[in-house]
Design an enzyme around this catalytic site. Structure first.
Site, mmCIF file in Angstrom:
data_model
loop_
_atom_site.group_PDB
_atom_site.id
_atom_site.type_symbol
_atom_site.label_atom_id
_atom_site.label_comp_id
_atom_site.label_asym_id
_atom_site.label_seq_id
_atom_site.Cartn_x
_atom_site.Cartn_y
_atom_site.Cartn_z
ATOM 1 N N ARG A 36 -11.808 5.284 -11.445
ATOM 2 C CA ARG A 36 -13.292 4.904 -11.147
ATOM 3 C C ARG A 36 -13.744 5.590 -12.633
ATOM 4 O O ARG A 36 -14.032 6.620 -12.817
ATOM 5 C CB ARG A 36 -13.384 3.909 -10.110
ATOM 6 C CG ARG A 36 -12.644 3.130 -9.706
ATOM 7 C CD ARG A 36 -13.082 1.908 -8.811
ATOM 8 N NE ARG A 36 -12.859 1.870 -8.086
ATOM 9 C CZ ARG A 36 -11.382 0.452 -8.239
ATOM 10 N NH1 ARG A 36 -11.867 -0.174 -9.036
ATOM 11 N NH2 ARG A 36 -10.924 -0.572 -7.081
ATOM 12 N N THR B 7 -6.239 -8.010 -11.568
ATOM 13 C CA THR B 7 -6.735 -7.455 -10.049
ATOM 14 C C THR B 7 -6.149 -8.154 -8.958
ATOM 15 O O THR B 7 -5.302 -9.031 -8.925
ATOM 16 C CB THR B 7 -8.214 -8.496 -10.373
ATOM 17 O OG1 THR B 7 -8.633 -8.767 -8.896
ATOM 18 C CG2 THR B 7 -7.331 -10.319 -11.072
ATOM 19 N N ASP C 36 -7.250 -9.037 -6.409
ATOM 20 C CA ASP C 36 -7.979 -9.808 -5.707
ATOM 21 C C ASP C 36 -7.911 -11.268 -6.445
ATOM 22 O O ASP C 36 -8.199 -12.223 -5.720
ATOM 23 C CB ASP C 36 -9.469 -9.452 -5.682
ATOM 24 C CG ASP C 36 -9.295 -8.616 -4.625
ATOM 25 O OD1 ASP C 36 -9.194 -7.363 -3.678
ATOM 26 O OD2 ASP C 36 -10.786 -7.516 -4.614
ATOM 27 N N ARG D 269 -12.962 -8.681 -1.908
ATOM 28 C CA ARG D 269 -13.792 -7.146 -2.558
ATOM 29 C C ARG D 269 -15.176 -9.179 -1.943
ATOM 30 O O ARG D 269 -15.781 -8.973 -1.768
ATOM 31 C CB ARG D 269 -14.110 -7.044 -3.363
ATOM 32 C CG ARG D 269 -15.020 -5.688 -3.500
ATOM 33 C CD ARG D 269 -15.586 -5.146 -3.862
ATOM 34 N NE ARG D 269 -14.278 -4.527 -4.462
ATOM 35 C CZ ARG D 269 -14.327 -3.473 -4.869
ATOM 36 N NH1 ARG D 269 -15.206 -2.656 -4.289
ATOM 37 N NH2 ARG D 269 -13.535 -2.392 -5.148
ATOM 38 N N GLU E 189 -11.865 -8.110 3.630
ATOM 39 C CA GLU E 189 -12.882 -7.489 3.570
ATOM 40 C C GLU E 189 -14.346 -7.642 3.093
ATOM 41 O O GLU E 189 -15.231 -6.814 3.453
ATOM 42 C CB GLU E 189 -12.906 -5.936 3.143
ATOM 43 C CG GLU E 189 -12.426 -6.404 1.803
ATOM 44 C CD GLU E 189 -12.352 -5.462 0.560
ATOM 45 O OE1 GLU E 189 -11.484 -5.017 -0.225
ATOM 46 O OE2 GLU E 189 -12.341 -3.778 1.060
ATOM 47 N N TYR F 77 -4.164 0.384 1.269
ATOM 48 C CA TYR F 77 -3.992 0.561 0.684
ATOM 49 C C TYR F 77 -1.902 -0.330 0.453
ATOM 50 O O TYR F 77 -1.904 -0.154 -0.765
ATOM 51 C CB TYR F 77 -3.913 1.563 0.271
ATOM 52 C CG TYR F 77 -5.531 2.508 -0.730
ATOM 53 C CD1 TYR F 77 -6.000 1.687 -1.494
ATOM 54 C CD2 TYR F 77 -5.804 3.203 0.243
ATOM 55 C CE1 TYR F 77 -7.300 2.083 -1.669
ATOM 56 C CE2 TYR F 77 -7.742 3.145 0.686
ATOM 57 C CZ TYR F 77 -8.658 2.294 -0.676
ATOM 58 O OH TYR F 77 -9.455 3.494 -0.957
ATOM 59 N N ALA F 78 -1.459 -0.255 1.272
ATOM 60 C CA ALA F 78 -0.106 -0.665 2.039
ATOM 61 C C ALA F 78 -0.017 -1.791 0.637
ATOM 62 O O ALA F 78 1.438 -1.301 0.530
ATOM 63 C CB ALA F 78 -0.163 -0.176 3.103
ATOM 64 N N ILE F 79 -0.955 -2.831 0.984
ATOM 65 C CA ILE F 79 -0.338 -3.946 -0.415
ATOM 66 C C ILE F 79 0.135 -3.687 -1.412
ATOM 67 O O ILE F 79 0.753 -4.486 -2.234
ATOM 68 C CB ILE F 79 -1.118 -4.908 0.083
ATOM 69 C CG1 ILE F 79 -3.026 -5.517 -0.015
ATOM 70 C CG2 ILE F 79 -1.675 -4.946 1.876
ATOM 71 C CD1 ILE F 79 -3.385 -6.267 0.134
ATOM 72 N N ARG F 80 -1.749 -2.834 -1.957
ATOM 73 C CA ARG F 80 -1.037 -3.101 -3.578
ATOM 74 C C ARG F 80 -0.569 -1.309 -4.018
ATOM 75 O O ARG F 80 0.003 -1.268 -5.308
ATOM 76 C CB ARG F 80 -2.723 -2.866 -3.567
ATOM 77 C CG ARG F 80 -3.292 -1.117 -3.580
ATOM 78 C CD ARG F 80 -5.042 -1.728 -4.656
ATOM 79 N NE ARG F 80 -5.279 -0.298 -4.501
ATOM 80 C CZ ARG F 80 -6.552 0.437 -4.640
ATOM 81 N NH1 ARG F 80 -7.364 -1.023 -4.854
ATOM 82 N NH2 ARG F 80 -6.746 1.578 -4.584
HETATM 83 N N1 LIG Z 1 -19.687 -2.915 -17.169
HETATM 84 C C1 LIG Z 1 -19.324 -2.099 -17.610
HETATM 85 N N2 LIG Z 1 -18.834 -1.200 -19.058
HETATM 86 C C2 LIG Z 1 -19.077 -0.395 -19.444
HETATM 87 N N3 LIG Z 1 -17.515 -0.260 -18.473
HETATM 88 C C3 LIG Z 1 -17.699 -0.450 -17.373
HETATM 89 C C4 LIG Z 1 -18.304 -1.656 -16.914
HETATM 90 N N4 LIG Z 1 -17.787 -2.089 -15.462
HETATM 91 C C5 LIG Z 1 -16.859 -0.770 -15.283
HETATM 92 N N5 LIG Z 1 -16.616 0.101 -16.288
HETATM 93 C C6 LIG Z 1 -15.299 0.601 -16.269
HETATM 94 O O1 LIG Z 1 -14.001 0.400 -16.021
HETATM 95 C C7 LIG Z 1 -13.496 0.879 -15.558
HETATM 96 C C8 LIG Z 1 -12.132 -0.060 -14.487
HETATM 97 O O2 LIG Z 1 -13.598 -0.527 -14.000
HETATM 98 P P1 LIG Z 1 -13.612 -0.733 -12.498
HETATM 99 O O3 LIG Z 1 -14.228 -1.248 -11.793
HETATM 100 O O4 LIG Z 1 -13.190 0.352 -11.601
HETATM 101 O O5 LIG Z 1 -12.122 -1.517 -12.328
HETATM 102 P P2 LIG Z 1 -11.530 -2.651 -12.868
HETATM 103 O O6 LIG Z 1 -11.063 -2.575 -14.046
HETATM 104 O O7 LIG Z 1 -10.285 -3.041 -11.620
HETATM 105 O O8 LIG Z 1 -12.899 -3.781 -12.173
HETATM 106 C C9 LIG Z 1 -13.804 2.031 -14.863
HETATM 107 O O9 LIG Z 1 -13.775 3.098 -16.022
HETATM 108 C C10 LIG Z 1 -15.540 2.149 -15.386
HETATM 109 O O10 LIG Z 1 -16.089 2.807 -15.541
HETATM 110 O O1 LIG Z 2 -10.951 1.898 -2.248
HETATM 111 P P1 LIG Z 2 -10.865 1.700 -4.149
HETATM 112 O O2 LIG Z 2 -9.064 2.348 -5.140
HETATM 113 O O3 LIG Z 2 -12.071 1.879 -4.453
HETATM 114 O O4 LIG Z 2 -10.516 0.274 -4.184
HETATM 115 C C1 LIG Z 2 -10.042 -1.304 -3.088
HETATM 116 C C2 LIG Z 2 -10.736 -2.115 -3.602
HETATM 117 O O5 LIG Z 2 -10.161 -2.750 -4.627
HETATM 118 C C3 LIG Z 2 -9.908 -3.644 -4.788
HETATM 119 O O6 LIG Z 2 -8.157 -4.272 -4.218
HETATM 120 C C4 LIG Z 2 -10.362 -4.883 -6.435
HETATM 121 O O7 LIG Z 2 -9.883 -4.142 -7.388
HETATM 122 P P2 LIG Z 2 -9.025 -4.895 -8.170
HETATM 123 O O8 LIG Z 2 -9.159 -6.791 -7.970
HETATM 124 O O9 LIG Z 2 -9.791 -4.605 -9.524
HETATM 125 O O10 LIG Z 2 -7.890 -5.274 -8.551
HETATM 126 C C5 LIG Z 2 -10.625 -4.475 -3.342
HETATM 127 O O11 LIG Z 2 -9.753 -5.609 -2.780
HETATM 128 C C6 LIG Z 2 -11.002 -3.159 -2.523
HETATM 129 O O12 LIG Z 2 -12.124 -2.863 -1.955
#
Ligand SMILES: Nc1ncnc2c1ncn2[C@@H]1O[C@H](COP(=O)(O)OP(=O)(O)O)[C@@H](O)[C@H]1O
Ligand SMILES: O=P(O)(O)OC[C@H]1O[C@](O)(COP(=O)(O)O)[C@@H](O)[C@@H]1O
Ligand SMILES: [Mg+2]
Length: 440
Positions: free
Chosen positions: A154, A208, A210, A255, A309, A362-365
């Site tokens: 992230r 995702t 979720d 989330r 959660e 995390y066990a589910i993912r």
């Molecule tokens: N608004 C945004 N603009 C640009 N990059 C973003 C933005 N939000 C998230 N990212 C980048 O995308 C990557 C994944 O985002 P993250 O929210 O952690 O997971 P997901 O893609 O599952 O939503 C990270 O490197 C994050 O910094």
């Molecule tokens: O602890 P981490 O790696 O930030 O991830 C936890 C979160 O990611 C999630 O699984 C959501 O992630 P995605 O929907 O992007 O797969 C939430 O349910 C959970 O709170």
């Protein structure tokens, strides 16, 4: 309301090159099982929705079909491809990587495919990440394992630095496998690519756990994750039924969207209550959750509660929600709070209780995809390769009402997919649990 213009897919230019898959496409026509490239897929699917549009047929909102094209934009022999996985884990990430590499190399003859490590930071020189050469041999068995062989992360990275890396490696196509954050990051990359006048296709495969990406049937890995979650519900049910005043409490990921809680509950049909972010609930009071639970425990001797959660955050006192590196909200722990409140409430009313708390977390993912998800991941990967080779960019590939389609990235991040408190899914949950429509 989504309209025609929201569904327009961008292309890098005209497709002039014969696709190696063209010989297989001759006999294809639009049927229930496939849609030819010249055709469009209606966005709306009821008479009333179409009627409300009040526009001629050719102006109804429609989606570009996914699938192979007879002509493509990129010359496979001269095409370099990059793949990156970002955000939280999800079952099936390795299946998608594998599917992309096999389709690109075996069917299109693309020979140079690299994986960037650990999400968007893999592009940034300061992190010192190497790239991984992805060949059919490297990826052949990676679907046996959960996680992602590329790693993930992230945290926001500079799109200019990302495009610098794409230029240095002469990448023509970038596949991003990730959720809403990843797709937003990919859109920044597309803007920078355009600014520089480059011809790089950026195609997303939405991830995702979720299931909160809108306009798609269900995200890959969701089925696997919710199947894993049912194990905890079953365990909670066994524990609850085996002790006087047994209460099994299960906290599951979710989330902003409670799909995992809903579907895993329906699959087990053991739970008495499901609490999700989309449906606020009162804890105290005559019609609150705690009183309802007390009656159920007194009447039946036990109860099972499933909580997502992100549910009931207004009850988690004193904790300001934090943010992770990507800016995602980090919620207070509703599971522990509920456990404490349930024990206090039952004790205060002299109800014998044995509360057992489960947090599979995390066990589910982190598990490998189940066979259904594996097949789905492979098909998504095929669709992504077809889209990219045909020069589509700033799109995700998705399945919507069983059809594979191209969805512009902007639309995919325009809102979140939620459990509709007035929709069929929540109605099924209410029917399965017997819980009241509202607490409070
Ligand atoms: N608004 C945004 N603009 C640009 N990059 C973003 C933005 N939000 C998230 N990212 C980048 O995308 C990557 C994944 O985002 P993250 O929210 O952690 O997971 P997901 O893609 O599952 O939503 C990270 O490197 C994050 O910094
Ligand atoms: O602890 P981490 O790696 O930030 O991830 C936890 C979160 O990611 C999630 O699984 C959501 O992630 P995605 O929907 O992007 O797969 C939430 O349910 C959970 O709170
Ligand atoms: Mg996200």
């Amino acid at each position: 309301m989504v309209d025609h213009a929201d569904l327009a897919v961008r292309t890098l230019g005209p497709c002039r090159i014969d696709s190696p898959l063209a010989p297989r496409l001759g006999a294809r026509e639009t049927t229930q099982h496939s849609v030819v490239e010249e055709d469009r897929i209606l966005f709306d699917d009821t008479i009333s929705m179409i009627g409300q549009r009040g526009v001629p047929l050719d102006q109804l909102p429609s989606l570009e079909p996914g699938g192979p094209r007879k002509k493509i934009y990129f010359d496979p022999a001269k095409t370099r491809v990059g793949i990156v996985t970002c955000g939280g884990l999800c079952p099936g990430l390795n299946d998608v990587i594998r599917g992309l590499v096999l389709e690109l190399s075996r069917h299109y003859g693309v020979r140079r495919i690299v994986g960037f490590r650990n999400g968007y930071r893999g592009f940034i020189p300061e992190f010192g990440e190497d790239v991984l050469d992805l060949t059919p041999e490297v990826v052949m068995h990676i679907d046996d394992e959960g996680g992602t062989i590329l790693g993930t992360s992230r945290g926001k990275q500079d799109p200019e630095a990302i495009v610098d890396a794409l230029e240095r490696l002469n990448i023509n196509i970038l596949f991003v496998i990730g959720g809403d954050g990843t797709i937003r990051g990919a859109m920044d990359v597309v803007s920078e690519v355009e600014e520089r006048g480059l011809k790089v296709a950026v195609v997303g495969i939405p991830k995702t756990i979720d299931n909160d990406i809108p306009y798609i049937d269900q995200s890959f890995g969701f089925q696997t994750a919710m199947s894993e979650a049912t194990k905890s519900i079953h365990a909670a049910s066994v524990e609850a039924r085996s002790a006087p005043g047994g209460v099994g409490l299960v906290k599951l990921m979710g989330r902003h969207s409670g799909f995992i809680a809903c579907y895993s509950t329906l699959a087990k049909d053991d739970a008495d209550y499901v609490l999700i972010p989309e449906v606020p609930f009162a804890l105290g009071g005559e019609h609150g959750f705690l009183e309802n639970l007390r009656h159920r425990v007194e009447e039946r001797g036990h109860a099972v509660v499933v909580v997502a959660e992100g549910a009931g955050q207004e009850h988690v006192e004193g904790e300001e929600p934090g943010r992770d590196a990507s800016g995602n909200v980090r919620f207070g722990d509703i599971g522990r709070l509920l456990r404490r409140k349930i024990v206090e409430h039952l004790d205060a009313h002299g109800v014998e209780n044995n509360v057992r708390y489960f947090d599979p977390s995390y066990a589910i993912r982190s598990v490998p995809a189940n066979p259904y998800d594996s097949a789905y991941c492979l098909r998504l990967a095929h669709a992504a390769v077809h889209a990219a080779m045909a020069g589509r960019t700033e799109v995700i590939v998705a399945r919507r009402r069983r059809r594979f389609v191209h969805i512009p990235m902007a639309l995919a991040v325009s809102r979140r997919n939620h459990v509709d408190p007035l929709g069929d899914l929540w109605m099924s949950v209410l029917e399965a649990t017997g819980q009241p429509v509202r607490f409070g």
